[in-house]
Structures are given as structure tokens and as C-alpha cells.
Design a protein around this motif. Structure first.
Motif, PDB file in Angstrom:
ATOM      1  N   LEU A   1      41.736  -3.410  22.677  1.00 27.29           N
ATOM      2  CA  LEU A   1      40.511  -3.063  21.952  1.00 27.29           C
ATOM      3  C   LEU A   1      39.299  -3.748  22.560  1.00 27.29           C
ATOM      4  N   LEU A   2      38.238  -2.951  22.779  1.00 25.03           N
ATOM      5  CA  LEU A   2      36.968  -3.486  23.284  1.00 25.03           C
ATOM      6  C   LEU A   2      35.959  -3.640  22.148  1.00 25.03           C
ATOM      7  N   ILE A   3      35.759  -2.549  21.416  1.00 28.74           N
ATOM      8  CA  ILE A   3      34.735  -2.517  20.368  1.00 28.74           C
ATOM      9  C   ILE A   3      35.249  -1.662  19.223  1.00 28.74           C
ATOM     10  N   ALA A   4      34.960  -2.096  17.991  1.00 29.95           N
ATOM     11  CA  ALA A   4      35.292  -1.339  16.788  1.00 29.95           C
ATOM     12  C   ALA A   4      34.003  -1.033  16.020  1.00 29.95           C
ATOM     13  N   LEU A   5      33.883   0.187  15.525  1.00 32.72           N
ATOM     14  CA  LEU A   5      32.696   0.648  14.794  1.00 32.72           C
ATOM     15  C   LEU A   5      33.154   1.222  13.470  1.00 32.72           C
ATOM     16  N   TYR A   6      32.527   0.769  12.370  1.00 32.76           N
ATOM     17  CA  TYR A   6      33.009   1.155  11.044  1.00 32.76           C
ATOM     18  C   TYR A   6      31.961   1.857  10.189  1.00 32.76           C
ATOM     19  N   LYS A   7      30.731   2.002  10.724  1.00 32.37           N
ATOM     20  CA  LYS A   7      29.650   2.537   9.897  1.00 32.37           C
ATOM     21  C   LYS A   7      28.796   3.484  10.730  1.00 32.37           C
ATOM     22  N   ALA A   8      28.453   4.640  10.167  1.00 29.15           N
ATOM     23  CA  ALA A   8      27.621   5.612  10.871  1.00 29.15           C
ATOM     24  C   ALA A   8      26.306   4.967  11.294  1.00 29.15           C
ATOM     25  N   GLY A   9      25.931   5.181  12.555  1.00 37.94           N
ATOM     26  CA  GLY A   9      24.708   4.599  13.084  1.00 37.94           C
ATOM     27  C   GLY A   9      24.890   3.217  13.679  1.00 37.94           C
ATOM     28  N   GLU A  10      26.027   2.606  13.446  1.00 37.82           N
ATOM     29  CA  GLU A  10      26.263   1.239  13.912  1.00 37.82           C
ATOM     30  C   GLU A  10      26.220   1.170  15.434  1.00 37.82           C
ATOM     31  N   LEU A  11      25.518   0.168  15.928  1.00 34.15           N
ATOM     32  CA  LEU A  11      25.420  -0.097  17.368  1.00 34.15           C
ATOM     33  C   LEU A  11      25.946  -1.499  17.589  1.00 34.15           C
ATOM     34  N   THR A  12      26.984  -1.625  18.425  1.00 33.34           N
ATOM     35  CA  THR A  12      27.639  -2.917  18.612  1.00 33.34           C
ATOM     36  C   THR A  12      27.789  -3.230  20.090  1.00 33.34           C
TER      37      THR A  12
ATOM     38  N   ALA B   1      28.463   0.114  22.262  1.00 33.86           N
ATOM     39  CA  ALA B   1      28.995   1.353  21.706  1.00 33.86           C
ATOM     40  C   ALA B   1      28.256   1.686  20.430  1.00 33.86           C
ATOM     41  N   GLN B   2      28.187   2.968  20.127  1.00 27.94           N
ATOM     42  CA  GLN B   2      27.522   3.409  18.907  1.00 27.94           C
ATOM     43  C   GLN B   2      28.369   4.430  18.163  1.00 27.94           C
ATOM     44  N   PHE B   3      28.316   4.361  16.857  1.00 29.81           N
ATOM     45  CA  PHE B   3      28.944   5.291  15.928  1.00 29.81           C
ATOM     46  C   PHE B   3      27.876   6.319  15.584  1.00 29.81           C
ATOM     47  N   GLY B   4      28.070   7.564  15.977  1.00 33.01           N
ATOM     48  CA  GLY B   4      27.057   8.588  15.783  1.00 33.01           C
ATOM     49  C   GLY B   4      26.697   8.820  14.321  1.00 33.01           C
ATOM     50  N   ILE B   5      25.452   9.176  14.095  1.00 29.48           N
ATOM     51  CA  ILE B   5      24.953   9.404  12.735  1.00 29.48           C
ATOM     52  C   ILE B   5      25.718  10.527  12.034  1.00 29.48           C
ATOM     53  N   THR B   6      26.101  11.539  12.781  1.00 27.22           N
ATOM     54  CA  THR B   6      26.840  12.661  12.183  1.00 27.22           C
ATOM     55  C   THR B   6      28.281  12.287  11.867  1.00 27.22           C
ATOM     56  N   ARG B   7      28.735  11.136  12.355  1.00 26.01           N
ATOM     57  CA  ARG B   7      30.117  10.641  12.211  1.00 26.01           C
ATOM     58  C   ARG B   7      31.118  11.469  13.006  1.00 26.01           C
ATOM     59  N   LYS B   8      30.580  12.305  13.932  1.00 27.15           N
ATOM     60  CA  LYS B   8      31.457  13.136  14.740  1.00 27.15           C
ATOM     61  C   LYS B   8      31.416  12.755  16.207  1.00 27.15           C
ATOM     62  N   ASP B   9      30.759  11.670  16.557  1.00 27.22           N
ATOM     63  CA  ASP B   9      30.692  11.307  17.957  1.00 27.22           C
ATOM     64  C   ASP B   9      30.445   9.809  18.126  1.00 27.22           C
ATOM     65  N   SER B  10      30.749   9.344  19.335  1.00 27.53           N
ATOM     66  CA  SER B  10      30.526   7.942  19.679  1.00 27.53           C
ATOM     67  C   SER B  10      30.345   7.853  21.181  1.00 27.53           C
ATOM     68  N   PHE B  11      29.576   6.867  21.633  1.00 26.71           N
ATOM     69  CA  PHE B  11      29.477   6.643  23.067  1.00 26.71           C
ATOM     70  C   PHE B  11      29.747   5.179  23.385  1.00 26.71           C
ATOM     71  N   LEU B  12      30.129   4.966  24.650  1.00 28.36           N
ATOM     72  CA  LEU B  12      30.321   3.619  25.185  1.00 28.36           C
ATOM     73  C   LEU B  12      29.517   3.505  26.467  1.00 28.36           C
ATOM     74  N   ASN B  13      28.704   2.472  26.575  1.00 31.24           N
ATOM     75  CA  ASN B  13      27.964   2.193  27.800  1.00 31.24           C
ATOM     76  C   ASN B  13      28.456   0.880  28.394  1.00 31.24           C
ATOM     77  N   ILE B  14      28.566   0.859  29.715  1.00 35.07           N
ATOM     78  CA  ILE B  14      28.876  -0.366  30.436  1.00 35.07           C
ATOM     79  C   ILE B  14      27.718  -0.611  31.394  1.00 35.07           C
ATOM     80  N   SER B  15      27.110  -1.751  31.305  1.00 35.04           N
ATOM     81  CA  SER B  15      25.980  -2.047  32.183  1.00 35.04           C
ATOM     82  C   SER B  15      26.438  -2.911  33.354  1.00 35.04           C
ATOM     83  N   ALA B  16      25.751  -2.712  34.497  1.00 37.88           N
ATOM     84  CA  ALA B  16      25.992  -3.536  35.686  1.00 37.88           C
ATOM     85  C   ALA B  16      27.481  -3.678  35.973  1.00 37.88           C
ATOM     86  N   SER B  17      28.129  -2.560  36.277  1.00 35.87           N
ATOM     87  CA  SER B  17      29.583  -2.537  36.439  1.00 35.87           C
ATOM     88  C   SER B  17      30.045  -3.480  37.554  1.00 35.87           C
ATOM     89  N   ILE B  18      31.253  -3.994  37.371  1.00 37.91           N
ATOM     90  CA  ILE B  18      31.887  -4.878  38.343  1.00 37.91           C
ATOM     91  C   ILE B  18      33.284  -4.343  38.641  1.00 37.91           C
TER      92      ILE B  18
END
Lengths: 113, 115
Positions: free
Chosen positions: A45-56, A63-80
Motif C-alpha cells: 500500500l502506498l496511499i489510502a483515500l477515504y473521502k471524496a475530494g481528499e488529496l493525500t 493521490a486524489q479521491f475524485g469528487i464524483t467518487r468514480k475516479d482517482s489519480f496518482l502522481n509521482i514527481s521527480a521519478s527515480i
């Protein structure tokens, strides 16, 4: 059974670049999780999201929990190079109970030094 | 840390053989799961168990059965292995306490090849 639609399926990037991946569902989720799987290991597990709109954030990961509760994204910055692996989204459908998760198809990430 | 141990990392079996995949967890978790992982398909749930001797079908139970006689052990059984069951099999466990992302731990997987 239902599956999440995760994209892209694979990514080839240069070290230092930012990465973005996402998951969508036709049904509402009440939990979104992001996992990473290293070669020869189980997902962790990397990130857990439990609330719509949550950005962690977790270090370089956001990662963000989409407002519609039907989507999520994960961003990785400055990859190694150690970011290489398979990334999975997973979630629990609203209205279900217990511990059952549904997983996306995975995003295979390759980072060139 | 919770440990989920799968008895074999690699297995090669012949078509028609009865195959047992074993999974043991050491943290007294109530729930245990068997997933199958195939490229481009992600993890698909085969069976899960929320208590000793209890089992529920997941999304792809056909061709598989399970056994949970003790809380710490969850076995996946292929009654008559077929080549389309060649895959990576992942076991996971989770406690009933906390939110679903917590205490959800995977084993390292068993790569099964059926020839």
C-alpha cells in the motif's frame, strides 16, 4: 465481476520526469487505494483515500479521491529508478461491506536513468 | 509486521494434477483472500474467507476451491489443473479492525505453471 479501468497500461519515462496515472469506474466507490508491486513481491500500500475530494501525499506521491467518487489519480514527481514497478489502484464499492477490494489492471512503470 | 507466507514461490505442475497452494498469516487476521494476477488484467479475486470454515466466491471461482480449517491458514486447491490456470497467485489477509486499507497485507506470490 467488475473491474476498474486503469490507464495507462505502461509508461516509459526518463529519471526526473513526473508521472500521472488514473482509474475510473462506472460505480461509486467509498474507498480508493493505490498499491505498488516490485518484481517478485506482493503489492504494498502506498496511499489510502477515504473521502471524496481528499488529496493525500506520501513523499513524492500524491493521490486524489475524485469528487464524483468514480475516479482517482496518482502522481509521482521527480521519478527515480526505484519507482520501477507495477502500480495498482483498488477500491471498495459503496454499499458493500467487509474486506472485498476490486483492482485495476495495473500500470507498468519503467524509469530510464 | 504482519507476515503472509506463501509456501512456494514457483511451481510447475502437469495438466490434470491436483494442486494445493498454501498461505499462512501470523497476525490473527480474520479475513484471507486468494487473487490471481495476469498481465493486463490486474488482480482478480478467486475466493475469500472471513472466518474459519467460512468461504465466499470471488469473481473467478471456476476451477478452484478453498479450505480454511485454521484461522492462520488458507489453502487454494486446483482440483484438476489446466494450462489456462498458469498464473501468479497472491494471498492476502486483513484484520476486521480499522479501515479497509489498513492491515491488508499480501504475500510474495506463487508463480504456477501448468504444462
Amino acid at each position: 465481476g467488475q473491474q476498474l479501468n486503469q490507464s495507462p497500461q505502461s509508461m516509459f519515462i526518463q529519471e526526473g520526469e513526473d508521472v500521472s496515472m488514473n482509474c475510473t469506474s462506472s460505480s461509486i466507490f467509498n474507498t480508493w487505494l493505490w498499491y505498488k508491486q516490485d518484481p517478485g513481491e506482493g503489492p504494498v500500500l502506498l496511499i489510502a483515500l477515504y473521502k471524496a475530494g481528499e488529496l493525500t501525499s506520501n513523499g513524492r506521491l500524491t493521490a486524489q479521491f475524485g469528487i464524483t467518487r468514480k475516479d482517482s489519480f496518482l502522481n509521482i514527481s521527480a521519478s527515480i529508478p526505484s519507482d520501477v514497478g507495477i502500480y495498482f489502484c483498488a477500491g471498495q464499492y459503496a454499499g458493500t461491506s467487509g474486506s472485498r477490494l476490486t483492482f485495476g489492471e495495473g500500470t507498468q512503470l519503467t524509469v530510464n536513468p | 509486521d504482519v507476515k503472509v507466507t506463501q509456501s512456494s514461490r514457483y511451481l510447475v505442475k502437469r495438466t490434470g494434477e491436483k494442486v494445493f497452494l498454501e498461505c499462512v498469516q501470523d497476525m490473527d487476521h480474520e479475513n484471507m483472500f486468494w487473487y490471481r494476477q495476469d498481465p493486463g488484467l490486474g488482480l482478480r479475486l478467486i475466493y475469500f474467507s472471513y472466518d474459519v470454515k467460512m468461504k465466499e466466491k470471488g469473481d473467478i471461482p471456476e476451477g478452484y476451491s478453498v479450505s480454511r480449517e485454521k484461522k492462520e491458514r488458507f489453502s487454494l486447491i486446483l482440483e484438476s489443473a489446466s494450462t489456462n490456470q498458469t498464473s501468479m497467485y497472491l494471498c492476502a489477509s486483513r484484520a476486521n479492525r480499522g479501515r479497509i486499507g489498513e492491515h491488508y497485507t499480501f504475500g510474495s506470490g506463487t508463480r504456477l505453471t501448468v504444462v
